[in-house]
Design a protein around this motif. Sequence first.
Motif, PDB file in Angstrom:
ATOM      1  N   SER A   1      -3.351  -0.633  -0.376  1.00 49.65           N
ATOM      2  CA  SER A   1      -2.673  -1.482   0.276  1.00 49.65           C
ATOM      3  C   SER A   1      -2.452  -2.841  -0.297  1.00 49.65           C
ATOM      4  O   SER A   1      -1.490  -3.448  -0.078  1.00 49.65           O
ATOM      5  CB  SER A   1      -3.450  -1.511   1.808  1.00 49.65           C
ATOM      6  OG  SER A   1      -4.771  -1.999   1.461  1.00 49.65           O
ATOM      7  N   VAL A   2      -3.357  -3.521  -1.300  1.00 50.60           N
ATOM      8  CA  VAL A   2      -3.394  -4.660  -1.949  1.00 50.60           C
ATOM      9  C   VAL A   2      -1.913  -4.389  -3.081  1.00 50.60           C
ATOM     10  O   VAL A   2      -1.131  -5.370  -2.850  1.00 50.60           O
ATOM     11  CB  VAL A   2      -4.434  -4.878  -2.734  1.00 50.60           C
ATOM     12  CG1 VAL A   2      -4.300  -5.735  -3.809  1.00 50.60           C
ATOM     13  CG2 VAL A   2      -5.524  -5.436  -1.910  1.00 50.60           C
ATOM     14  N   ILE A   3      -1.742  -3.251  -3.456  1.00 51.83           N
ATOM     15  CA  ILE A   3      -0.766  -3.134  -4.272  1.00 51.83           C
ATOM     16  C   ILE A   3       0.752  -3.137  -3.281  1.00 51.83           C
ATOM     17  O   ILE A   3       1.721  -3.650  -3.607  1.00 51.83           O
ATOM     18  CB  ILE A   3      -0.797  -1.748  -5.147  1.00 51.83           C
ATOM     19  CG1 ILE A   3      -2.051  -1.953  -6.088  1.00 51.83           C
ATOM     20  CG2 ILE A   3       0.505  -1.269  -5.857  1.00 51.83           C
ATOM     21  CD1 ILE A   3      -1.685  -2.666  -7.161  1.00 51.83           C
ATOM     22  N   MET A   4       0.720  -2.236  -2.489  1.00 52.22           N
ATOM     23  CA  MET A   4       1.730  -2.050  -1.540  1.00 52.22           C
ATOM     24  C   MET A   4       2.368  -3.428  -0.688  1.00 52.22           C
ATOM     25  O   MET A   4       3.479  -3.714  -0.602  1.00 52.22           O
ATOM     26  CB  MET A   4       1.564  -1.035  -0.562  1.00 52.22           C
ATOM     27  CG  MET A   4       1.226   0.529  -1.281  1.00 52.22           C
ATOM     28  SD  MET A   4       2.552   0.810  -2.479  1.00 52.22           S
ATOM     29  CE  MET A   4       3.960   1.382  -1.590  1.00 52.22           C
ATOM     30  N   LEU A   5       1.170  -4.049  -0.372  1.00 49.36           N
ATOM     31  CA  LEU A   5       1.705  -5.361   0.247  1.00 49.36           C
ATOM     32  C   LEU A   5       2.447  -6.433  -0.905  1.00 49.36           C
ATOM     33  O   LEU A   5       3.460  -6.948  -0.208  1.00 49.36           O
ATOM     34  CB  LEU A   5       0.112  -6.116   0.640  1.00 49.36           C
ATOM     35  CG  LEU A   5      -0.267  -5.591   2.024  1.00 49.36           C
ATOM     36  CD1 LEU A   5      -1.772  -6.519   2.196  1.00 49.36           C
ATOM     37  CD2 LEU A   5       0.732  -5.789   3.007  1.00 49.36           C
ATOM     38  N   VAL A   6       1.892  -6.144  -2.039  1.00 50.64           N
ATOM     39  CA  VAL A   6       2.561  -6.954  -2.821  1.00 50.64           C
ATOM     40  C   VAL A   6       3.952  -6.577  -3.197  1.00 50.64           C
ATOM     41  O   VAL A   6       4.990  -7.223  -3.057  1.00 50.64           O
ATOM     42  CB  VAL A   6       1.931  -7.070  -4.416  1.00 50.64           C
ATOM     43  CG1 VAL A   6       2.610  -7.620  -5.299  1.00 50.64           C
ATOM     44  CG2 VAL A   6       0.462  -7.852  -4.236  1.00 50.64           C
ATOM     45  N   PHE A   7       4.096  -5.283  -3.389  1.00 48.65           N
ATOM     46  CA  PHE A   7       5.419  -4.780  -3.700  1.00 48.65           C
ATOM     47  C   PHE A   7       6.194  -4.622  -2.567  1.00 48.65           C
ATOM     48  O   PHE A   7       7.383  -4.367  -2.610  1.00 48.65           O
ATOM     49  CB  PHE A   7       5.247  -3.383  -4.463  1.00 48.65           C
ATOM     50  CG  PHE A   7       5.146  -3.460  -5.997  1.00 48.65           C
ATOM     51  CD1 PHE A   7       6.038  -4.050  -6.933  1.00 48.65           C
ATOM     52  CD2 PHE A   7       3.782  -3.612  -6.398  1.00 48.65           C
ATOM     53  CE1 PHE A   7       5.984  -4.179  -8.299  1.00 48.65           C
ATOM     54  CE2 PHE A   7       3.437  -3.885  -7.502  1.00 48.65           C
ATOM     55  CZ  PHE A   7       4.512  -4.113  -8.551  1.00 48.65           C
TER      56      PHE A   7
ATOM     57  N   SER B   1       2.471   1.377   4.027  1.00 48.85           N
ATOM     58  CA  SER B   1       3.953   1.316   4.357  1.00 48.85           C
ATOM     59  C   SER B   1       4.465   1.045   5.632  1.00 48.85           C
ATOM     60  O   SER B   1       5.141   0.566   6.088  1.00 48.85           O
ATOM     61  CB  SER B   1       4.602   2.594   3.903  1.00 48.85           C
ATOM     62  OG  SER B   1       4.253   3.697   4.726  1.00 48.85           O
ATOM     63  N   LEU B   2       3.229   1.218   6.601  1.00 52.35           N
ATOM     64  CA  LEU B   2       3.551   0.989   8.136  1.00 52.35           C
ATOM     65  C   LEU B   2       3.084  -0.626   8.157  1.00 52.35           C
ATOM     66  O   LEU B   2       3.389  -1.267   9.306  1.00 52.35           O
ATOM     67  CB  LEU B   2       2.759   1.849   8.802  1.00 52.35           C
ATOM     68  CG  LEU B   2       3.333   3.218   8.934  1.00 52.35           C
ATOM     69  CD1 LEU B   2       2.382   4.108   9.529  1.00 52.35           C
ATOM     70  CD2 LEU B   2       4.682   3.269   9.771  1.00 52.35           C
ATOM     71  N   VAL B   3       2.016  -0.850   7.613  1.00 50.25           N
ATOM     72  CA  VAL B   3       1.353  -2.266   8.026  1.00 50.25           C
ATOM     73  C   VAL B   3       1.673  -3.355   7.190  1.00 50.25           C
ATOM     74  O   VAL B   3       1.982  -3.487   5.952  1.00 50.25           O
ATOM     75  CB  VAL B   3      -0.225  -2.008   8.134  1.00 50.25           C
ATOM     76  CG1 VAL B   3      -0.992  -3.320   8.421  1.00 50.25           C
ATOM     77  CG2 VAL B   3      -0.696  -0.969   8.885  1.00 50.25           C
ATOM     78  N   LYS B   4       1.918  -4.482   7.877  1.00 49.99           N
ATOM     79  CA  LYS B   4       2.252  -5.688   7.008  1.00 49.99           C
ATOM     80  C   LYS B   4       1.215  -6.771   7.162  1.00 49.99           C
ATOM     81  O   LYS B   4       0.593  -6.958   8.250  1.00 49.99           O
ATOM     82  CB  LYS B   4       3.430  -6.440   7.623  1.00 49.99           C
ATOM     83  CG  LYS B   4       4.905  -5.605   7.399  1.00 49.99           C
ATOM     84  CD  LYS B   4       5.844  -6.316   8.038  1.00 49.99           C
ATOM     85  CE  LYS B   4       7.214  -5.590   7.992  1.00 49.99           C
ATOM     86  NZ  LYS B   4       8.315  -6.169   8.892  1.00 49.99           N
ATOM     87  N   GLY B   5       0.800  -7.529   6.245  1.00 46.29           N
ATOM     88  CA  GLY B   5      -0.247  -8.323   6.234  1.00 46.29           C
ATOM     89  C   GLY B   5      -1.641  -7.794   5.821  1.00 46.29           C
ATOM     90  O   GLY B   5      -2.060  -6.867   6.147  1.00 46.29           O
ATOM     91  N   ARG B   6      -2.511  -8.756   5.236  1.00 48.31           N
ATOM     92  CA  ARG B   6      -3.424  -8.404   4.465  1.00 48.31           C
ATOM     93  C   ARG B   6      -4.777  -8.232   5.621  1.00 48.31           C
ATOM     94  O   ARG B   6      -5.442  -7.285   5.600  1.00 48.31           O
ATOM     95  CB  ARG B   6      -4.059  -9.450   3.609  1.00 48.31           C
ATOM     96  CG  ARG B   6      -5.414  -8.845   2.659  1.00 48.31           C
ATOM     97  CD  ARG B   6      -5.562  -9.922   1.622  1.00 48.31           C
ATOM     98  NE  ARG B   6      -6.999  -9.709   0.976  1.00 48.31           N
ATOM     99  CZ  ARG B   6      -7.151  -8.939   0.040  1.00 48.31           C
ATOM    100  NH1 ARG B   6      -5.896  -8.527  -0.786  1.00 48.31           N
ATOM    101  NH2 ARG B   6      -8.227  -8.900  -0.444  1.00 48.31           N
ATOM    102  N   GLU B   7      -4.631  -9.186   6.725  1.00 44.82           N
ATOM    103  CA  GLU B   7      -5.616  -9.196   7.582  1.00 44.82           C
ATOM    104  C   GLU B   7      -5.524  -7.963   8.318  1.00 44.82           C
ATOM    105  O   GLU B   7      -6.750  -7.229   8.829  1.00 44.82           O
ATOM    106  CB  GLU B   7      -5.535 -10.375   8.511  1.00 44.82           C
ATOM    107  CG  GLU B   7      -6.040 -11.607   7.971  1.00 44.82           C
ATOM    108  CD  GLU B   7      -5.227 -12.170   6.852  1.00 44.82           C
ATOM    109  OE1 GLU B   7      -3.926 -12.074   6.772  1.00 44.82           O
ATOM    110  OE2 GLU B   7      -5.797 -12.819   5.861  1.00 44.82           O
ATOM    111  N   ALA B   8      -4.307  -7.628   8.763  1.00 47.23           N
ATOM    112  CA  ALA B   8      -4.200  -6.300   9.652  1.00 47.23           C
ATOM    113  C   ALA B   8      -4.539  -5.000   8.769  1.00 47.23           C
ATOM    114  O   ALA B   8      -4.953  -4.206   9.470  1.00 47.23           O
ATOM    115  CB  ALA B   8      -2.591  -6.216   9.626  1.00 47.23           C
TER     116      ALA B   8
END
Lengths: 386, 310
Positions: free
Chosen positions: A205-211, A289-296
């Motif tokens: 998710s760290v990667i996907m959040l960035v991209f 791909s579904l979640v936005k934001g690191r905290e979430a």
Amino acid sequence: MPVFKLCLKIFKKNIPVMMIYFGLFIAVSIMMITMSTPTDQTGFSVSKARVAFFSEENTPLVEGLKTSLAENADFIDIEDDQEILQDSLYYRKINYVLRIPQNFTADFMTGADPKVIKTSIPGSTSNVYVDLKIESYLNTARMYLDLIPGISQEKIKSQVLSDMAEETEVEMLRRDSSGSETGLMQYFFNYLAYTFMFIIIMGVSVIMLVFNDPIIKQRNSCSPFSTTKINLQIFLSILLFTFFSWIVLAGLSLTFAIDEIPNFNTKYYVLNSLIFALTSSALSYLIASLVKGREAMIAIANVVTLGSSFISGVFIPQDLLSEGVLKIASFLPTYWFVRGNRMISMLMEKSGPVFDEMVSSMLIQLGFAFGFFILTMIVSKKKRSV
Amino acid sequence: MIVEVKNLVKRYGDLVAVDDLDLEVMEGEIFGLLGPNGSGKTTAINCILSLLKFDNGEIKVFGKPMSPEAYDIKKDIGIVMQEVAVFNELTVYENIDYFCGLYITDKSERKKLVEEAIAFVGLGDFKKFYPKKLSGGLLRRLNIACGISHKPKLIILDEPTVAVDPQSRNKILEGIVELNKNGATVIYTSHYMEEVEQICSRIMILDNGKVIATGTKEELKEMISLGEKITLQVFEMEDTHMNFFKTMENAVSVDYDGKFLVMKFQKGNSNLEQVLDYVKSHKINFGKIHTEMPTLNDVFLEITGKELRD
């Protein structure tokens, strides 16, 4: 491979967070090793109860009873005084007071059902053996008395003692010829599900959040680097990360159960964990791909990993979980991973129903991975078309 | 022709963001897209870059139809987006290297280009800094470096000076002119008319998704009736004097706010001499006096009836 290299740099940046979970895994594992009781006993010895034996008559039948009890009791000489006996029981000098009342033998021989009088400390295991022994002696004696009319007390005594001396050889067999004796390997591989899933979800998710950041996405789309190329490089980096995490965690699990490595089923534990690693990757891809934001993302990672681990039998054996819970859990890959491990722990050969069930558990996990991957594609396509 | 857009229409539901836009950008020019916020500048740029699907129209870049898969076209385009598009996980150097790496595969060439881009935007002392440690101006410069490091033929800058201090803004504008001198064609969008006026060779003014005027700044100013504007600092103004100024030949409007007398004239001869003669002969006590030609804001005001920054 600029995207691939970038992903590796991002992973590197997040190593401290990952280390917390690797550390947690190691800590729990060490705790397990130190707390686990060795279960390599292949026999047991009966402990003896300290019995104060009082008989108000001296007959061959009663003598026989005392002889038979000697195997499970140490007879303690003690004054037949109510207060002394109570004190002795209280201070555990004796566990059991057995009294044979007057006319016990006469009543028994006439077919009545006289009772011995007993006082014992409640909850003592050794007392149970004394009870069993008394019951066994008297039941066998009654059988002779019923079947051979006119049989003498002496005869009953010798026959019963001879019968009770008969022993059946009991051999403790291993559950399988090659599997775990302690169950540590299964435990560590089960527990791996929790740590592994969390680390993979967080890493991916760290990667996907960035991209998935719209600005970065737009910026990358302006370049001559195709989306397919970018996705492929991201996917490669995720695979590498998954593989690396798997090597570390599976390696740790094997190290903690090092004595069991030569076992026949070790390779299947490793294979099952590799399949689970792929499934976790695919699930992480979907979540990211579904979640936005690191905290979430952290919240979701916790809910998914802890929730699925609890209901799938990672922390509590599946045998102890209710049917309803297991039914729900069967919709999760973790359940099939744990089930696969269970099958592997029972595995004795490369065929048969246990082997088939293990294979089907693995295939179901792969099915989950494929399903998650397809879902991710659908979600991405939907997002692109918006 | 570097960019050619014909009849471009982009709708968001009922809202027409870009309405029948025609645009031509010639090689070697700095083409300015000027308009207030929400006028459709960024939407038009995103359509040109194929980041947005559009409802109608045709877009060609370097003479070829533009599409999301036109990678041979994209390799010669540099984009500096309105929002800073950098990775917080990478240093200044690594960010530029990443974006340059999307265009240039050769490592040694890329290294040279990255160093040049760093020097160009003046981030030499901040190579190892992470974006979060940079000020707004430096961050914008990094954004520009990431967009131009591969030496593109066409550079599109979408409001690159938003929220930038004047010093950094001047540095950025000077850099854009230099890039253009080095051979790059530039499309520059802004809602700051001074910037566009300062650097652009040709300007298109947009409002509500529609083109309201296109041309050089001189051509644009020619389009309006307004000519010279004379501002006179006076501390007292009698009605007779006011009447004189109002009745001057070519006077369009005369306003006095108690401190400044602002006189606007139609295009034609200079009116300054006549104004000064009158002031001196009537011994009107005055402070500063200055004259200016119409700005793009005047152009926008006359065409649309509203200020550019409304």
